[in-house]
Design a protein around this motif. Structure first.
Motif, PDB file in Angstrom:
ATOM      1  N   ILE A 295      -0.979  -5.536  -9.393  1.00 16.81           N
ATOM      2  CA  ILE A 295      -0.604  -4.946  -7.950  1.00 16.81           C
ATOM      3  C   ILE A 295       0.136  -3.562  -8.132  1.00 16.81           C
ATOM      4  CG2 ILE A 295       0.450  -5.309  -5.862  1.00 16.81           C
ATOM      5  CD1 ILE A 295       0.209  -8.292  -6.329  1.00 16.81           C
ATOM      6  N   ARG A 296       1.253  -3.657  -9.095  1.00  9.32           N
ATOM      7  CA  ARG A 296       2.014  -2.554  -9.304  1.00  9.32           C
ATOM      8  C   ARG A 296       1.067  -1.288  -9.890  1.00  9.32           C
ATOM      9  NH1 ARG A 296       5.974  -3.988 -13.457  1.00  9.32           N
ATOM     10  NH2 ARG A 296       6.916  -4.875 -11.677  1.00  9.32           N
ATOM     11  N   ALA A 297      -0.106  -1.590 -10.493  1.00 10.26           N
ATOM     12  CA  ALA A 297      -0.734  -0.566 -11.125  1.00 10.26           C
ATOM     13  C   ALA A 297      -1.765   0.088  -9.904  1.00 10.26           C
ATOM     14  CB  ALA A 297      -1.918  -1.080 -12.176  1.00 10.26           C
ATOM     15  N   ILE A 298      -2.118  -0.673  -9.135  1.00  9.84           N
ATOM     16  CA  ILE A 298      -2.793   0.020  -7.922  1.00  9.84           C
ATOM     17  C   ILE A 298      -2.028   0.998  -7.073  1.00  9.84           C
ATOM     18  CG2 ILE A 298      -3.705  -0.452  -5.616  1.00  9.84           C
ATOM     19  CD1 ILE A 298      -4.585  -3.299  -6.858  1.00  9.84           C
ATOM     20  N   TYR A 299      -0.628   0.642  -7.067  1.00 11.08           N
ATOM     21  CA  TYR A 299       0.195   1.525  -6.229  1.00 11.08           C
ATOM     22  C   TYR A 299       0.545   2.908  -7.057  1.00 11.08           C
ATOM     23  CZ  TYR A 299       0.716  -1.340  -2.167  1.00 11.08           C
ATOM     24  OH  TYR A 299       0.416  -2.111  -1.186  1.00 11.08           O
ATOM     25  N   LEU A 300       0.980   2.576  -8.619  1.00 16.86           N
ATOM     26  CA  LEU A 300       1.118   3.550  -9.500  1.00 16.86           C
ATOM     27  C   LEU A 300       0.231   4.805  -9.632  1.00 16.86           C
ATOM     28  CD1 LEU A 300       2.621   1.794 -12.656  1.00 16.86           C
ATOM     29  CD2 LEU A 300       3.660   3.619 -11.225  1.00 16.86           C
ATOM     30  N   VAL A 301      -1.258   4.260  -9.242  1.00 19.46           N
ATOM     31  CA  VAL A 301      -2.240   5.352  -9.311  1.00 19.46           C
ATOM     32  C   VAL A 301      -2.031   6.317  -8.166  1.00 19.46           C
ATOM     33  CG1 VAL A 301      -4.634   5.818  -8.758  1.00 19.46           C
ATOM     34  CG2 VAL A 301      -4.135   3.887 -10.099  1.00 19.46           C
ATOM     35  N   LYS A 302      -1.529   5.876  -7.185  1.00 14.99           N
ATOM     36  CA  LYS A 302      -1.122   7.031  -5.978  1.00 14.99           C
ATOM     37  C   LYS A 302       0.003   7.839  -6.138  1.00 14.99           C
ATOM     38  CE  LYS A 302       0.372   7.145  -1.026  1.00 14.99           C
ATOM     39  NZ  LYS A 302       0.799   6.580  -0.063  1.00 14.99           N
TER      40      LYS A 302
END
Length: 772
Positions: A295-302
């Protein structure tokens, strides 16, 4: 998948994304700009001083000079690499005209010189050693900058005509803080004018190693050689050259550190708002088995994308802005040899900001672990733990509007939530007030007292004439009988031999007279009031390692005289190494005499300057305000630009953070807002609640920020000002701007931003947000 998520998220929150990118860009631009400017500034200064072969030790001297004795000293001193004595023909300003500009009001000691043979070269704007032909004159670059001289102008000096063939860079006297300016002419022209001015000498040494500079200074002093004038060393030349642009860079550095701090909070706001808005989706992802790291990786992309775009735009902007800000540095010092390094450090600054943001985002996203899948699916938001607020009952505050009460109550009940917003407002007020107060201080009339000159209107300097004492008495008699003169004092400067703690002899310039009439600013202690006291300038105090209460021993007529250090004061005159005493002495020749006077009516300053200039042509009469303008005017302009830019940045920060915070708050409070809608509160009622919260936090932030700006900020500004030699620093505050205009601008920016941030409050539907 990540790209689809990123594209969808950007389309959904385009305005917030753009604002966040803009904020990151500002932070990145400022950090990169500071690195680029600082490296280029010191690189340009070093390049100029290397090309010009600036002296490591300079002793200015007026009067008789024994060249053979100096040459013998240089020959027998193993630390010396090169030695020379250059002539400086001091010309009265009234005898210098360039084009239509007379130099009669110039506070500088303007003089003629010839090109040196071995070092201390005067360079053209391409960095080449200048060799003027007969009839040509090269003017100081500062006179090109202020339009006092133009290429091709006819210069008339003591009746002799010259053509301005170009402008020169002088590694010693470029800065307006230097009290002298050199015009370069041919040897023939110099000889023809030799008898029409006052001859001064520049006794110059280059050492084999700068490490021996301190020891050499003591050796020169102990030898009793010529010293009728200021003594200046290589480090001081370097510092003086850096001051104007250096102060601007220092202000930008201060603002950049604060902006980077606020950038983190800006990212925090947007991220928390996003988490609040998507708590249900996060709960679903947890429920289907996705790990927190996924989940953290999804937000880190942004935020990787936002940070990268913002940092690149900021770095690109810094490379554009640097061209304008480097103009002054390139004009006075030439191109830096560290251009490549400056570019690299600018890029490094961008990367540093990028990495710092990513690490910070990663730390903020640790709160994913605290989100319960069950709570998120049930309520659509993480349930916030708050205190009940038992102390806040409406009946206890009946005088308050209901909506204002609920707004203020929320601030006190959820203090942790509002603390970040408060810190941002405190820093914004700090960003506005510190540069503004710094500008007010150095542009005020009182700042002259930090420069080694008492608060006065007129100064009259007498030197290089016969019977200095008699002429000073003549002027004092007229001043004391002039009804327009309120106060006046005559201070004479002499050189004395003093003893260090280990018994080594050294020379010390001491200003004798009544220093209590028009005192300068003291870091500690007080002016010398008795004949056994002495006050030291800050630079002398540091070099001699003397503080208030210590004893300094003088040798006068082979008799030791012990004086107690009574005060330490600020001074940037005569190389910053001066002393003040109040004893009588007839054993030494007077180096120069300075008379200072205040007028009962400041409107008479110009007329009195003209009157005394006409009556006493052997003296140099000037307005002290004009002296300050001509010596630190460039520095004042630089700080003014930085101050105005700081106001714009801080107002933008205030508005942006308020918008982001309100959006986050609305997202977090969807359930409560729906309940209040159900109870009959309309959008204007709810709007007033949120405006009350923002207004209260903002006002508190302004108050705290103002207090910090006038305490910690004053210390930070004092550290910057101390580079001028002015150490006893106190802010001069303009109450109208500091306590009225700027706070009102911040309030307006925050309230407008609040209305924008809560504009969607009426779109929250009761049916979608009230759950069991």
């Amino acid at each position: 998948m990540f790209l689809k998520i990123l594209k969808g998220d950007l389309n959904k929150n385009i305005s917030i994304t753009i604002l966040t990118i803009a904020f990151v860009a500002i932070a990145s631009a400022l950090v990169s700009l500071v690195a680029i400017l600082a490296v280029n500034l010191f690189g340009s200064i070093d390049a100029l001083m290397i090309k010009a072969k600036t002296p490591h030790f300079l002793q200015m001297h007026s009067g008789e000079l024994d060249y053979n004795r100096l040459a013998s000293f240089a020959k027998n001193n193993e630390n010396i690499e090169l030695f020379q004595v250059l002539s400086f023909l001091n010309i009265e300003g009234a005898k210098i005209t360039i084009g239509e500009n007379s130099f009669s009001s110039s506070v500088q000691d303007n003089g003629l010189c010839i090109q040196s043979d071995s070092f201390d070269y005067l360079l053209d704007l391409d960095g080449n050693i200048i060799n003027p032909t007969d009839g040509e004159i090269y003017a100081p670059i500062s006179y090109m900058k202020d339009n006092s001289a133009k290429l091709g102008d006819i210069a008339v000096i003591c009746g002799k005509e010259f053509t301005v063939a170009g402008f020169l860079r002088d590694s010693q006297m470029n800065s307006l803080l230097s009290s002298s300016k050199r015009f370069l002419v041919s040897n023939t022209d110099f000889e023809s004018l030799k008898s029409l001015g006052e001859m001064e000498y520049l006794i110059e040494f280059r050492l084999k190693s700068l490490d021996t500079l301190s020891a050499f200074t003591n050796e020169y002093s102990a030898a009793g050689l010529e010293s009728n004038g200021p003594t200046i060393t290589y480090p001081l030349f370097r510092m003086i050259n850096a001051i104007s642009d250096g102060m601007m860079i220092a202000v930008i550095l201060l603002v950049s550190l604060l902006v980077v701090t606020i950038a983190f909070m800006c990212i925090r706001f947007t991220l928390l708002a996003k988490i609040e808005d998507e708590t249900r989706e996060i709960g679903v992802m947890k429920a289907i088995g996705l790990r927190v790291s996924d989940i953290r990786a999804i937000y880190l992309v942004k935020y990787n994308a936002i940070s990268a775009i913002g940092c690149i735009l900021g770095c690109f902007s810094s490379f554009i802005l640097k061209e304008k800000l480097l103009e002054n540095i390139r004009l006075y010092m030439g191109e830096s040899e560290n251009t490549a390094l400056a570019g690299f450090l600018g890029l490094f600054g961008m990367v540093l900001v990028f990495l710092a943001i990513i690490v910070y985002v990663w730390l903020v996203m640790k709160r994913f672990k605290k989100i319960s899948a069950a709570e998120a699916l049930r309520f659509g938001a993480a349930q916030e733990k708050t205190k009940s607020g038992k102390l806040f009952h409406l009946q206890n505050y009946s005088s308050l509007n209901v909506n204002v009460f609920y707004g203020l109550k929320d601030v006190f009940v959820r203090k942790k939530l509002y603390i970040t917003m408060l810190i941002v407002f405190v820093l914004s007020a700090f960003i506005i007030l510190v540069p503004h107060n710094l500008y007010n201080t150095i542009s005020s009339n009182d700042f002259i007292t930090y420069m080694g000159v008492g608060q006065c209107d007129i100064s009259i300097n007498i030197q290089q004439v016969d019977d200095i004492s008699g002429k000073a008495s003549q002027i004092m008699n007229q001043l004391e009988n002039d009804e327009a003169i309120e106060k006046c004092v005559n201070l004479t400067t002499k050189t004395f031999t003093a003893l260090s703690d280990d018994g080594t002899k050294f020379r010390l310039k001491v200003e004798l007279g009544d220093h209590g009439i028009l005192p300068v600013s003291y870091v500690s202690g007080h002016p010398p009031l008795t004949d056994n006291e002495i006050a030291l300038s800050a630079l002398n105090s540091d070099e001699l390692q003397k503080k208030v209460g210590d004893i300094l021993t003088f040798v006068i007529d082979e008799t030791e005289k012990k004086l107690t250090v009574c005060g330490i004061y600020s001074d940037i005159t005569n190389g910053g190494k001066t002393a003040k005493a109040n004893f009588m002495d007839s054993s030494k020749d007077i180096m120069w005499s300075a008379i200072f006077a205040t007028l009962s009516d400041s409107n008479l300053i110009e007329s009195k300057v003209s009157e005394y200039t006409k009556n006493y042509p052997f003296s140099k009469v000037m307005s002290v305000r004009s002296y300050a303008d001509q010596t630190i005017g460039a520095t004042i302009s630089m700080v003014k630009i930085a101050s105005q830019a700081s106001v714009a940045v801080a107002l933008f920060i205030t508005a942006l953070i308020t918008v982001l915070f309100m959006i986050m708050l609305i997202s977090k409070d969807r359930h409560d807002i729906a309940v209040l809608h159900a109870l009959g509160f309309n959008k204007w009622d709810l709007g007033l609640q949120y405006v009350s919260r923002a207004a209260f936090v903002l006002l508190l932030g302004i108050i705290i920020g103002t207090i910090l700006a006038n305490t910690i900020g004053e210390s930070l500004a004092g550290a910057i000002i101390s580079t001028l030699g002015a150490t006893s620093f106190r802010f001069v505050i303009n109450p109208l701007t500091s306590y009225c205009i700027y706070p009102i601008l911040m309030v307006c920016a925050a309230l407008i931003a609040t209305m924008i941030g809560i504009s969607g409050i009426d779109k929250i539907k009761i049916s979608e947000n009230i759950k069991e």
